[in-house]
Design a protein around this motif. Structure first.
Motif, PDB file in Angstrom:
ATOM      1  N   MET A   1       0.839  -1.201   0.000  1.00 54.94           N
ATOM      2  CA  MET A   1       0.000   0.000   0.000  1.00 54.94           C
ATOM      3  C   MET A   1       0.879   1.259   0.000  1.00 54.94           C
ATOM      4  SD  MET A   1      -2.719   1.244   2.887  1.00 54.94           S
ATOM      5  CE  MET A   1      -3.481  -0.351   3.106  1.00 54.94           C
ATOM      6  N   SER A   2       0.519   2.245  -0.833  1.00 53.32           N
ATOM      7  CA  SER A   2       1.338   3.467  -0.883  1.00 53.32           C
ATOM      8  C   SER A   2       1.139   4.275   0.404  1.00 53.32           C
ATOM      9  CB  SER A   2       0.940   4.318  -2.089  1.00 53.32           C
ATOM     10  OG  SER A   2      -0.316   4.908  -1.851  1.00 53.32           O
ATOM     11  N   LYS A   3       2.084   5.162   0.680  1.00 52.50           N
ATOM     12  CA  LYS A   3       2.000   6.008   1.884  1.00 52.50           C
ATOM     13  C   LYS A   3       0.740   6.876   1.826  1.00 52.50           C
ATOM     14  CE  LYS A   3       5.564   4.605   4.015  1.00 52.50           C
ATOM     15  NZ  LYS A   3       5.353   3.826   5.254  1.00 52.50           N
ATOM     16  N   ILE A   4       0.434   7.364   0.641  1.00 52.22           N
ATOM     17  CA  ILE A   4      -0.741   8.245   0.498  1.00 52.22           C
ATOM     18  C   ILE A   4      -2.038   7.458   0.781  1.00 52.22           C
ATOM     19  CG2 ILE A   4      -1.546   8.225  -1.911  1.00 52.22           C
ATOM     20  CD1 ILE A   4      -0.727  11.232  -1.965  1.00 52.22           C
ATOM     21  N   ASP A   5      -2.066   6.193   0.382  1.00 49.62           N
ATOM     22  CA  ASP A   5      -3.250   5.359   0.684  1.00 49.62           C
ATOM     23  C   ASP A   5      -3.372   5.121   2.189  1.00 49.62           C
ATOM     24  OD1 ASP A   5      -4.141   5.178  -1.892  1.00 49.62           O
ATOM     25  OD2 ASP A   5      -3.091   3.305  -2.327  1.00 49.62           O
ATOM     26  N   GLU A   6      -2.197   4.984   2.856  1.00 53.70           N
ATOM     27  CA  GLU A   6      -2.226   4.832   4.320  1.00 53.70           C
ATOM     28  C   GLU A   6      -2.838   6.068   4.970  1.00 53.70           C
ATOM     29  OE1 GLU A   6       1.508   3.812   6.270  1.00 53.70           O
ATOM     30  OE2 GLU A   6       1.896   2.342   4.687  1.00 53.70           O
ATOM     31  N   VAL A   7      -2.440   7.257   4.462  1.00 53.19           N
ATOM     32  CA  VAL A   7      -2.973   8.515   4.993  1.00 53.19           C
ATOM     33  C   VAL A   7      -4.494   8.534   4.824  1.00 53.19           C
ATOM     34  CG1 VAL A   7      -3.053  11.030   4.636  1.00 53.19           C
ATOM     35  CG2 VAL A   7      -0.842   9.840   4.658  1.00 53.19           C
ATOM     36  N   LYS A   8      -4.951   8.137   3.628  1.00 51.16           N
ATOM     37  CA  LYS A   8      -6.401   8.145   3.356  1.00 51.16           C
ATOM     38  C   LYS A   8      -7.150   7.271   4.367  1.00 51.16           C
ATOM     39  CE  LYS A   8      -8.146   8.296  -0.784  1.00 51.16           C
ATOM     40  NZ  LYS A   8      -8.491   8.127  -2.203  1.00 51.16           N
ATOM     41  N   ILE A   9      -6.611   6.087   4.611  1.00 54.62           N
ATOM     42  CA  ILE A   9      -7.289   5.156   5.533  1.00 54.62           C
ATOM     43  C   ILE A   9      -7.283   5.719   6.959  1.00 54.62           C
ATOM     44  CG2 ILE A   9      -7.069   2.868   6.617  1.00 54.62           C
ATOM     45  CD1 ILE A   9      -6.298   1.836   3.796  1.00 54.62           C
ATOM     46  N   LEU A  10      -6.171   6.348   7.334  1.00 52.12           N
ATOM     47  CA  LEU A  10      -6.100   6.906   8.700  1.00 52.12           C
ATOM     48  C   LEU A  10      -7.114   8.039   8.889  1.00 52.12           C
ATOM     49  CD1 LEU A  10      -2.226   6.887   9.257  1.00 52.12           C
ATOM     50  CD2 LEU A  10      -3.894   5.391  10.331  1.00 52.12           C
ATOM     51  N   VAL A  11      -7.347   8.836   7.814  1.00 53.29           N
ATOM     52  CA  VAL A  11      -8.372   9.890   7.919  1.00 53.29           C
ATOM     53  C   VAL A  11      -9.752   9.244   8.021  1.00 53.29           C
ATOM     54  CG1 VAL A  11      -9.521  11.800   6.719  1.00 53.29           C
ATOM     55  CG2 VAL A  11      -7.030  11.693   6.765  1.00 53.29           C
TER      56      VAL A  11
ATOM     57  N   ALA B   1      -0.078  12.285  11.777  1.00 54.57           N
ATOM     58  CA  ALA B   1       1.036  13.217  11.527  1.00 54.57           C
ATOM     59  C   ALA B   1       2.246  12.450  11.004  1.00 54.57           C
ATOM     60  CB  ALA B   1       1.387  13.977  12.803  1.00 54.57           C
ATOM     61  N   ALA B   2       2.554  11.320  11.636  1.00 52.95           N
ATOM     62  CA  ALA B   2       3.707  10.527  11.204  1.00 52.95           C
ATOM     63  C   ALA B   2       3.491   9.998   9.790  1.00 52.95           C
ATOM     64  CB  ALA B   2       3.923   9.370  12.179  1.00 52.95           C
ATOM     65  N   ALA B   3       2.257   9.571   9.509  1.00 53.80           N
ATOM     66  CA  ALA B   3       1.976   9.015   8.177  1.00 53.80           C
ATOM     67  C   ALA B   3       2.102  10.086   7.099  1.00 53.80           C
ATOM     68  CB  ALA B   3       0.583   8.396   8.160  1.00 53.80           C
ATOM     69  N   VAL B   4       1.631  11.298   7.391  1.00 54.67           N
ATOM     70  CA  VAL B   4       1.748  12.390   6.403  1.00 54.67           C
ATOM     71  C   VAL B   4       3.230  12.701   6.170  1.00 54.67           C
ATOM     72  CG1 VAL B   4       1.302  14.856   5.999  1.00 54.67           C
ATOM     73  CG2 VAL B   4      -0.531  13.392   6.851  1.00 54.67           C
ATOM     74  N   GLN B   5       3.984  12.732   7.268  1.00 53.08           N
ATOM     75  CA  GLN B   5       5.425  13.000   7.143  1.00 53.08           C
ATOM     76  C   GLN B   5       6.107  11.908   6.314  1.00 53.08           C
ATOM     77  OE1 GLN B   5       6.990  15.935   8.225  1.00 53.08           O
ATOM     78  NE2 GLN B   5       8.466  15.046   6.784  1.00 53.08           N
ATOM     79  N   GLU B   6       5.707  10.656   6.553  1.00 52.41           N
ATOM     80  CA  GLU B   6       6.297   9.543   5.782  1.00 52.41           C
ATOM     81  C   GLU B   6       5.940   9.669   4.293  1.00 52.41           C
ATOM     82  OE1 GLU B   6       5.102   5.818   7.575  1.00 52.41           O
ATOM     83  OE2 GLU B   6       5.998   6.430   9.490  1.00 52.41           O
ATOM     84  N   ALA B   7       4.712  10.095   4.011  1.00 53.68           N
ATOM     85  CA  ALA B   7       4.317  10.275   2.597  1.00 53.68           C
ATOM     86  C   ALA B   7       5.173  11.368   1.954  1.00 53.68           C
ATOM     87  CB  ALA B   7       2.830  10.626   2.516  1.00 53.68           C
TER      88      ALA B   7
ATOM     89  N   VAL C   1      -3.357  18.087   8.226  1.00 51.90           N
ATOM     90  CA  VAL C   1      -3.165  19.398   7.577  1.00 51.90           C
ATOM     91  C   VAL C   1      -2.088  20.200   8.316  1.00 51.90           C
ATOM     92  CG1 VAL C   1      -4.278  21.623   7.062  1.00 51.90           C
ATOM     93  CG2 VAL C   1      -5.481  19.487   6.571  1.00 51.90           C
ATOM     94  N   ASP C   2      -2.035  20.065   9.652  1.00 50.38           N
ATOM     95  CA  ASP C   2      -1.015  20.785  10.437  1.00 50.38           C
ATOM     96  C   ASP C   2       0.401  20.482   9.941  1.00 50.38           C
ATOM     97  OD1 ASP C   2      -2.871  22.007  12.000  1.00 50.38           O
ATOM     98  OD2 ASP C   2      -2.664  20.642  13.714  1.00 50.38           O
ATOM     99  N   VAL C   3       0.624  19.237   9.506  1.00 49.08           N
ATOM    100  CA  VAL C   3       1.957  18.858   9.010  1.00 49.08           C
ATOM    101  C   VAL C   3       2.231  19.537   7.659  1.00 49.08           C
ATOM    102  CG1 VAL C   3       3.438  16.904   8.336  1.00 49.08           C
ATOM    103  CG2 VAL C   3       1.786  16.635  10.199  1.00 49.08           C
TER     104      VAL C   3
END
Ligand code: B1M
Length: 208
Positions: free
Chosen positions: A1-11, A20-26, A72-74
């Protein structure tokens, strides 16, 4: 799974401690801030659709919103422009009866990075408070009103008309998911934009 897909699922699942960590990793993986933001906005639509379908309820919408805000803060410092010249002050709020603030916050971020000094009035802002803010702040050149509910569209109109009655020359821009260019014109607004990026473009255009 791509980092951006991880971010989507976390939202979508409202995991605000992990986002925050996932956005930074993306970002570290090379994803662009705008693409990550677009992915998070798309996730909020998924959340809205699940709410409409009765699969989730208000608390789940709320925790998804909290996760998105943390994400968004990141992105904020990365998306902020390097502006040397001020275009003047813009006062912005979500209109009376309406508690949605993510879209407003994104519009504030884009207007700030375009050169406006932003005054954030928050959510559930009565029409008179927009007028007070114009009086109380220096060099206000623009009032921006956000409305996310069909039920608060009349409050949007009231806000525009109250500002215009007090300051006939004040420029006013409106937006939010249920708002159309036709409704913006009916309100008496000087501008309408469908999203945060185009709000910044329109805002610059109407104050210049
Ligand atoms: Co609410 N909610 N909500 N909600 N909520 C919506 C908006 C809804 C579409 C969900 C649905 O049914 N599918 C629906 C509205 C339906 C309608 O009016 N026809 C709805 C409802 C019904 C409700 C309640 C009535 C639910 C209830 O209690 N039964 C209730 C109302 C509370 C109130 O405000 N009085 C309610 C409550 C909430 C929460 C508090 C739980 C939470 C908000 C938390 C927060 O904001 N801090 C929430 C959420 C999260 C949503 C959804 C899921 C996501 C909203 C969001 O943040 N989107 C939303 C469904 C959806 O949007 N599809 C939904 C992402 C954001 C980036 O987009 O805000 O559209 P948006 O902003 C965009 C553009 O609109 C534009 O630019 C932004 C960025 O591109 N824009 C402007 C916005 N302002 C602008 C100003 C401009 C220009 C552009 O110029 C000045």
């Amino acid at each position: 799974m791509s980092k951006i897909d991880e971010v989507k699922i976390l939202v979508e699942t409202g995991k605000s401690k992990k986002i925050a960590a996932a956005v930074q990793e993306a970002l570290d993986a090379g994803d662009k801030a705008q693409d990550i933001l677009d992915a998070m906005i798309a996730s909020m639509s998924v959340v809205g659709d699940k709410f409409s379908a009765g699969e989730i309820f208000v608390p789940e919408m709320l925790i998804a919103a909290k996760a998105m805000s943390k994400g968004v803060d990141v992105l904020k410092p990365i998306m902020a422009g390097d502006v040397s010249k001020s275009l003047g002050t813009c006062v912005m709020g979500t209109v009376a009866g309406d508690l949605h603030d993510i879209g407003k916050n994104l519009v504030i971020m884009m207007l700030e990075s375009s050169g406006f000094d932003m005054v954030d009035l928050g959510v559930d802002v009565p029409a008179a408070k927009f007028v007070d803010a114009v009086k109380e702040n220096d060099n206000v050149v623009l009032v921006a009103c956000s409305g996310l509910l069909t039920t608060t569209m009349p409050a949007l109109k009231e806000a525009v008309q109250t500002v215009k009655a007090a300051f006939p020359d004040m420029k006013v821009i409106v937006g939010g998911a249920p708002v159309t260019p036709e409704y913006a014109a009916e309100c008496g607004a000087d501008g309408y934009a469908p999203d945060a990026g185009s709000a910044a473009v329109k805002a610059k255009e109407i104050v210049s």
